[in-house]
Design a protein around this motif. Structure first.
Motif, PDB file in Angstrom:
ATOM      1  N   GLN A 112       0.836  -1.208   0.000  1.00 29.67           N
ATOM      2  CA  GLN A 112       0.000   0.000   0.000  1.00 29.67           C
ATOM      3  C   GLN A 112       0.864   1.249   0.000  1.00 29.67           C
ATOM      4  O   GLN A 112       0.575   2.228  -0.690  1.00 29.67           O
ATOM      5  N   HIS A 113       1.946   1.224   0.775  1.00 28.61           N
ATOM      6  CA  HIS A 113       2.871   2.367   0.816  1.00 28.61           C
ATOM      7  C   HIS A 113       3.487   2.591  -0.561  1.00 28.61           C
ATOM      8  O   HIS A 113       3.759   3.728  -0.953  1.00 28.61           O
ATOM      9  N   GLY A 114       3.700   1.498  -1.296  1.00 31.19           N
ATOM     10  CA  GLY A 114       4.257   1.603  -2.641  1.00 31.19           C
ATOM     11  C   GLY A 114       3.223   1.884  -3.701  1.00 31.19           C
ATOM     12  O   GLY A 114       3.537   1.906  -4.895  1.00 31.19           O
ATOM     13  N   GLN A 115       1.962   2.092  -3.298  1.00 28.52           N
ATOM     14  CA  GLN A 115       0.856   2.416  -4.197  1.00 28.52           C
ATOM     15  C   GLN A 115       0.647   1.330  -5.261  1.00 28.52           C
ATOM     16  O   GLN A 115       0.416   1.613  -6.431  1.00 28.52           O
ATOM     17  N   ILE A 116       0.708   0.082  -4.796  1.00 26.24           N
ATOM     18  CA  ILE A 116       0.495  -1.063  -5.668  1.00 26.24           C
ATOM     19  C   ILE A 116      -0.988  -1.414  -5.670  1.00 26.24           C
ATOM     20  O   ILE A 116      -1.595  -1.546  -4.607  1.00 26.24           O
ATOM     21  N   PRO A 117      -1.618  -1.570  -6.838  1.00 29.70           N
ATOM     22  CA  PRO A 117      -3.048  -1.922  -6.861  1.00 29.70           C
ATOM     23  C   PRO A 117      -3.289  -3.311  -6.276  1.00 29.70           C
ATOM     24  O   PRO A 117      -2.617  -4.278  -6.644  1.00 29.70           O
ATOM     25  N   MET A 118      -4.233  -3.390  -5.346  1.00 31.73           N
ATOM     26  CA  MET A 118      -4.600  -4.635  -4.697  1.00 31.73           C
ATOM     27  C   MET A 118      -6.121  -4.755  -4.653  1.00 31.73           C
ATOM     28  O   MET A 118      -6.830  -3.753  -4.815  1.00 31.73           O
ATOM     29  N   PRO A 119      -6.649  -5.964  -4.416  1.00 30.27           N
ATOM     30  CA  PRO A 119      -8.088  -6.070  -4.182  1.00 30.27           C
ATOM     31  C   PRO A 119      -8.468  -5.259  -2.940  1.00 30.27           C
ATOM     32  O   PRO A 119      -7.638  -5.030  -2.058  1.00 30.27           O
ATOM     33  N   LEU A 236       4.696  -3.428 -13.390  1.00 28.46           N
ATOM     34  CA  LEU A 236       3.915  -3.536 -12.160  1.00 28.46           C
ATOM     35  C   LEU A 236       4.564  -4.539 -11.216  1.00 28.46           C
ATOM     36  O   LEU A 236       4.699  -4.280 -10.016  1.00 28.46           O
ATOM     37  N   GLY A 237       4.955  -5.700 -11.742  1.00 22.56           N
ATOM     38  CA  GLY A 237       5.616  -6.697 -10.911  1.00 22.56           C
ATOM     39  C   GLY A 237       6.917  -6.178 -10.340  1.00 22.56           C
ATOM     40  O   GLY A 237       7.233  -6.398  -9.158  1.00 22.56           O
ATOM     41  N   ARG A 238       7.683  -5.464 -11.154  1.00 22.72           N
ATOM     42  CA  ARG A 238       8.958  -4.904 -10.693  1.00 22.72           C
ATOM     43  C   ARG A 238       8.738  -3.896  -9.571  1.00 22.72           C
ATOM     44  O   ARG A 238       9.463  -3.878  -8.566  1.00 22.72           O
ATOM     45  N   LYS A 239       7.717  -3.073  -9.739  1.00 21.58           N
ATOM     46  CA  LYS A 239       7.404  -2.060  -8.728  1.00 21.58           C
ATOM     47  C   LYS A 239       6.957  -2.717  -7.426  1.00 21.58           C
ATOM     48  O   LYS A 239       7.326  -2.263  -6.332  1.00 21.58           O
ATOM     49  N   ALA A 240       6.169  -3.813  -7.532  1.00 17.48           N
ATOM     50  CA  ALA A 240       5.694  -4.509  -6.331  1.00 17.48           C
ATOM     51  C   ALA A 240       6.852  -5.138  -5.568  1.00 17.48           C
ATOM     52  O   ALA A 240       6.964  -4.983  -4.343  1.00 17.48           O
ATOM     53  N   GLN A 241       7.737  -5.854  -6.251  1.00 20.74           N
ATOM     54  CA  GLN A 241       8.837  -6.506  -5.551  1.00 20.74           C
ATOM     55  C   GLN A 241       9.851  -5.494  -5.021  1.00 20.74           C
ATOM     56  O   GLN A 241      10.560  -5.766  -4.057  1.00 20.74           O
ATOM     57  N   PRO A 260      -5.043  -5.134 -13.682  1.00 15.95           N
ATOM     58  CA  PRO A 260      -4.271  -6.079 -12.874  1.00 15.95           C
ATOM     59  C   PRO A 260      -4.179  -5.641 -11.419  1.00 15.95           C
ATOM     60  O   PRO A 260      -4.125  -4.443 -11.117  1.00 15.95           O
ATOM     61  N   VAL A 261      -4.202  -6.621 -10.517  1.00 14.83           N
ATOM     62  CA  VAL A 261      -3.996  -6.362  -9.091  1.00 14.83           C
ATOM     63  C   VAL A 261      -2.950  -7.335  -8.569  1.00 14.83           C
ATOM     64  O   VAL A 261      -2.785  -8.438  -9.109  1.00 14.83           O
ATOM     65  N   VAL A 262      -2.265  -6.925  -7.527  1.00 13.25           N
ATOM     66  CA  VAL A 262      -1.253  -7.770  -6.893  1.00 13.25           C
ATOM     67  C   VAL A 262      -1.838  -8.369  -5.628  1.00 13.25           C
ATOM     68  O   VAL A 262      -2.360  -7.648  -4.770  1.00 13.25           O
ATOM     69  N   PHE A 263      -1.775  -9.693  -5.517  1.00  9.99           N
ATOM     70  CA  PHE A 263      -2.228 -10.354  -4.299  1.00  9.99           C
ATOM     71  C   PHE A 263      -1.163 -10.249  -3.213  1.00  9.99           C
ATOM     72  O   PHE A 263      -1.432  -9.878  -2.085  1.00  9.99           O
ATOM     73  N   GLU A 264       0.065 -10.625  -3.571  1.00 12.51           N
ATOM     74  CA  GLU A 264       1.147 -10.585  -2.599  1.00 12.51           C
ATOM     75  C   GLU A 264       2.481 -10.782  -3.302  1.00 12.51           C
ATOM     76  O   GLU A 264       2.552 -11.175  -4.464  1.00 12.51           O
TER      77      GLU A 264
END
Length: 297
Positions: A112-119, A236-241, A260-264
């Motif tokens: 969330q701090h990284g502003q990653i889209p999630m459900p 998106l994956g790069r930003k999440a990790q 797209p959303v990131v689960f974890e």
């Protein structure tokens, strides 16, 4: 110059642990698979011992799997490994990075701090608030803070009666300290695992579920397939990790009708999806990366 000695923290006999140890042994001639259940911290002699081997004397330790099931005790194991880290042993991934992902809530807050889209996700201790959230979401999944491969997760749908939902929430609270509630998304029967080593993209595979389970995990009968993401999805994956400092990970991504959303992001990541879905020996890629990093030290 002597070859480096790299130990693998994992589950002896498990494929992913053993194949990584195989790849390291092929390049260094050294093999050590370490079960944390048998590790002893000896503060009087300043050693972290495993069957006569002092882990603080190694050049590196790869945390492939620290326990079969996540729990608060897993964090205690990380504290033991941090002793070797403080003694100068390179840890892959660093213990603070793994620690941020053992607890689902800590991992979620980093995303969330990284502003990653999630459900849509809500967290509370209160049963009434949890009930209102489930009803507001229509269909929701209760997720334990400590779990992997969908273990302990419960799905509640809009077809369930109020009585059924309340009973499920009450029973769930007997086992869990808090409600972590996530709105379900339309997976179209699959989700993606995007593999990164040292922050660099490797490949993406799809987990395709069967009709008998709401989740796509291999434990529930799913299978692996290859998948070719576009540049935007890879970013998106790069930003999440990048929300963590991980040596090896897979980012779990779902393609939904709302984007797209990131689960974890996985604390460890698996090798089998890359091998069976992409034809990539991720264990070898990871071993090569670790040996190059240790050589720089």
């Amino acid at each position: 110059m002597s070859k480096p000695k790299i130990g693998v923290i994992g589950i002896p006999g498990k494929w992913s642990t053993e194949v990584l140890a195989d790849r390291l042994e092929a390049q260094t001639g050294f093999r050590a698979v370490i079960d944390m259940n048998q590790v002893e911290l000896c503060l009087d002699s300043q050693g972290l011992m495993y069957q006569g081997l002092d882990l603080t004397t190694l050049d590196g330790l790869i945390i492939k799997k620290i326990s079969e099931v996540y729990s608060p005790a897993t964090e205690d194991r990380l504290r033991l490994l941090s002793y070797a880290e403080q003694a100068g042993v390179r840890l892959f991934s660093p213990t603070h990075s793994v620690g941020n992902l053992i607890n689902r809530l800590a991992g979620t807050l980093a995303l969330q701090h990284g502003q990653i889209p999630m459900p849509k996700t809500r967290v509370t201790e209160n049963l009434e608030l949890a009930f209102e959230t489930v009803r507001a979401f229509g269909s929701a999944i209760l997720k334990p803070l400590y779990s992997t491969k969908a273990r302990g997760m419960i799905m509640l749908t809009q077809e369930d009666s109020d009585e059924f939902v309340r009973n499920a929430l009450e029973e769930y609270r007997q086992l869990q300290s808090i409600y972590y509630i996530q709105q379900t998304v339309n997976l179209d029967g699959r989700d993606l695992g995007m593999v990164f080593v040292g922050g660099e993209y490797v490949c993406t595979y799809a987990r395709v579920g069967n009709e008998d389970s709401w989740n796509t995990t291999i434990n529930s009968g799913g299978r692996y397939e290859g998948f070719e993401p576009d540049a935007e999805l890879i970013e998106l994956g790069r930003k999440a990790q990048a929300c963590y400092d991980l040596s090896f990970t897979t980012v779990d991504i779902a393609l939904t009708d709302q984007g797209p959303v990131v689960f974890e992001v996985s604390a460890f990541g698996g090798f089998k999806g890359a091998l069976e879905g992409c034809g990539v020996d991720a264990a070898e890629v990871y071993a090569d990366y670790v040996l190059k990093e240790v050589a720089k030290s």
